[in-house]
Design a protein around this motif. Structure first.
Motif, short mmCIF file in Angstrom:
data_model
loop_
_atom_site.label_atom_id
_atom_site.label_comp_id
_atom_site.label_asym_id
_atom_site.label_seq_id
_atom_site.Cartn_x
_atom_site.Cartn_y
_atom_site.Cartn_z
N ARG A 1 25.86 -34.39 1.89
CA ARG A 1 24.62 -34.35 2.66
C ARG A 1 24.75 -35.07 4.00
NH1 ARG A 1 19.95 -37.07 -0.43
NH2 ARG A 1 19.03 -35.56 0.94
N PHE A 2 25.75 -35.93 4.17
CA PHE A 2 25.94 -36.64 5.43
C PHE A 2 26.91 -35.95 6.39
CE2 PHE A 2 24.62 -39.98 2.46
CZ PHE A 2 23.47 -40.39 3.13
N LEU A 3 27.54 -34.88 5.95
CA LEU A 3 28.52 -34.19 6.80
C LEU A 3 27.91 -33.61 8.08
CD1 LEU A 3 30.85 -32.50 4.19
CD2 LEU A 3 31.35 -34.44 5.68
N PRO A 4 26.69 -33.05 8.09
CA PRO A 4 26.14 -32.60 9.37
C PRO A 4 25.96 -33.74 10.37
CG PRO A 4 24.92 -31.61 7.56
CD PRO A 4 25.84 -32.63 6.96
N LEU A 5 25.60 -34.92 9.88
CA LEU A 5 25.47 -36.07 10.77
C LEU A 5 26.82 -36.52 11.32
CD1 LEU A 5 23.19 -37.84 11.80
CD2 LEU A 5 23.64 -39.39 9.91
N VAL A 6 27.84 -36.50 10.48
CA VAL A 6 29.20 -36.83 10.93
C VAL A 6 29.67 -35.80 11.95
CG1 VAL A 6 31.60 -37.00 10.16
CG2 VAL A 6 29.79 -38.05 8.80
N ALA A 7 29.40 -34.53 11.69
CA ALA A 7 29.80 -33.48 12.62
C ALA A 7 29.10 -33.66 13.97
CB ALA A 7 29.48 -32.11 12.04
N ALA A 8 27.82 -34.03 13.95
CA ALA A 8 27.10 -34.26 15.20
C ALA A 8 27.73 -35.40 15.99
CB ALA A 8 25.63 -34.55 14.91
N THR B 1 25.96 -24.16 12.47
CA THR B 1 26.66 -25.43 12.27
C THR B 1 27.71 -25.42 11.17
OG1 THR B 1 24.94 -26.19 10.74
CG2 THR B 1 24.68 -26.75 13.08
N ASP B 2 27.86 -24.33 10.44
CA ASP B 2 28.83 -24.32 9.34
C ASP B 2 30.24 -24.65 9.80
OD1 ASP B 2 27.26 -23.98 7.11
OD2 ASP B 2 27.48 -21.80 7.03
N TRP B 3 30.63 -24.15 10.95
CA TRP B 3 32.00 -24.42 11.41
C TRP B 3 32.20 -25.91 11.70
CZ3 TRP B 3 33.18 -26.59 16.11
CH2 TRP B 3 32.17 -26.62 17.05
N ALA B 4 31.20 -26.58 12.26
CA ALA B 4 31.33 -28.00 12.57
C ALA B 4 31.34 -28.84 11.30
CB ALA B 4 30.19 -28.44 13.49
N VAL B 5 30.51 -28.46 10.33
CA VAL B 5 30.48 -29.18 9.05
C VAL B 5 31.79 -28.96 8.30
CG1 VAL B 5 29.31 -29.32 6.81
CG2 VAL B 5 27.97 -29.15 8.92
N TRP B 6 32.34 -27.76 8.38
CA TRP B 6 33.63 -27.47 7.75
C TRP B 6 34.72 -28.36 8.35
CZ3 TRP B 6 38.34 -25.63 9.52
CH2 TRP B 6 39.22 -25.17 8.53
N CYS B 7 34.74 -28.49 9.68
CA CYS B 7 35.73 -29.36 10.33
C CYS B 7 35.52 -30.82 9.95
CB CYS B 7 35.65 -29.21 11.85
SG CYS B 7 36.24 -27.64 12.47
N ALA B 8 34.27 -31.26 9.91
CA ALA B 8 33.98 -32.65 9.54
C ALA B 8 34.42 -32.93 8.11
CB ALA B 8 32.49 -32.93 9.70
N ALA C 1 21.84 -29.12 16.61
CA ALA C 1 21.57 -28.29 15.43
C ALA C 1 22.08 -28.98 14.17
CB ALA C 1 22.20 -26.91 15.60
N CYS C 2 23.19 -29.71 14.26
CA CYS C 2 23.68 -30.48 13.11
C CYS C 2 22.68 -31.56 12.73
CB CYS C 2 25.04 -31.11 13.43
SG CYS C 2 26.43 -29.99 13.36
N ILE C 3 22.10 -32.21 13.71
CA ILE C 3 21.08 -33.21 13.42
C ILE C 3 19.86 -32.55 12.79
CG2 ILE C 3 19.47 -34.86 14.47
CD1 ILE C 3 21.74 -35.61 16.39
N GLY C 4 19.46 -31.40 13.31
CA GLY C 4 18.36 -30.66 12.72
C GLY C 4 18.66 -30.24 11.29
N ARG C 5 19.88 -29.81 11.03
CA ARG C 5 20.27 -29.42 9.68
C ARG C 5 20.24 -30.63 8.75
NH1 ARG C 5 25.85 -26.28 7.98
NH2 ARG C 5 25.78 -26.79 5.77
N PHE C 6 20.71 -31.78 9.23
CA PHE C 6 20.69 -32.99 8.43
C PHE C 6 19.26 -33.37 8.04
CE2 PHE C 6 20.28 -37.67 8.40
CZ PHE C 6 21.04 -37.94 7.28
N LEU C 7 18.34 -33.28 9.00
CA LEU C 7 16.95 -33.64 8.73
C LEU C 7 16.25 -32.58 7.87
CD1 LEU C 7 15.98 -35.02 12.23
CD2 LEU C 7 16.44 -36.33 10.15
#
Length: 105
Positions: free
Chosen positions: A69-76, A51-58, A24-30
């Motif tokens: 904009r790259f944080l969802p990819l880092v979280a993934a 994915t907000d919790w994973a992006v928050w941690c990242a 889902a983080c990859i989907g959010r990034f795209l």
């Protein structure tokens, strides 16, 4: 005889949640290329909710020069890494199912 699913729920549930969130983080990034950040689109809101919790941690684990904009990819990447390490630990502890039947060998 052990059940492949029910006897290993302690393995399957965390692995599934980590994989679902990472993809889902990859989907959010795209998807962020096409959808504004504060869009009312229900699919975008679903990706954000998941994915907000994973992006928050990242955001707290990477340096500040990494763009928002790259944080969802880092979280993934972090989630896939955690899933890999957790899977290896579960296999080594005997908490994961085996592909070979017991006693085969």
């Amino acid at each position: 005889m052990q059940s492949f699913i029910s006897d290993y729920l302690a393995f399957w549930i965390p692995m599934y949640v980590l994989a679902l969130t990472a993809w889902a983080c990859i989907g959010r990034f795209l998807m962020q290329v096409f959808v504004p950040e504060e869009s009312a689109n229900y699919i975008w809101r679903g990706f954000r909710m998941l994915t907000d919790w994973a992006v928050w941690c990242a955001r707290r684990m990477v340096p500040s020069y990494v763009g928002q904009r790259f944080l969802p990819l880092v979280a993934a990447c972090w989630l896939f890494g955690i899933r890999l390490v957790g899977g290896v630990l579960a296999i080594s502890a005997g908490m994961a199912p085996s592909l070979t039947p017991p006693g085969a060998g």
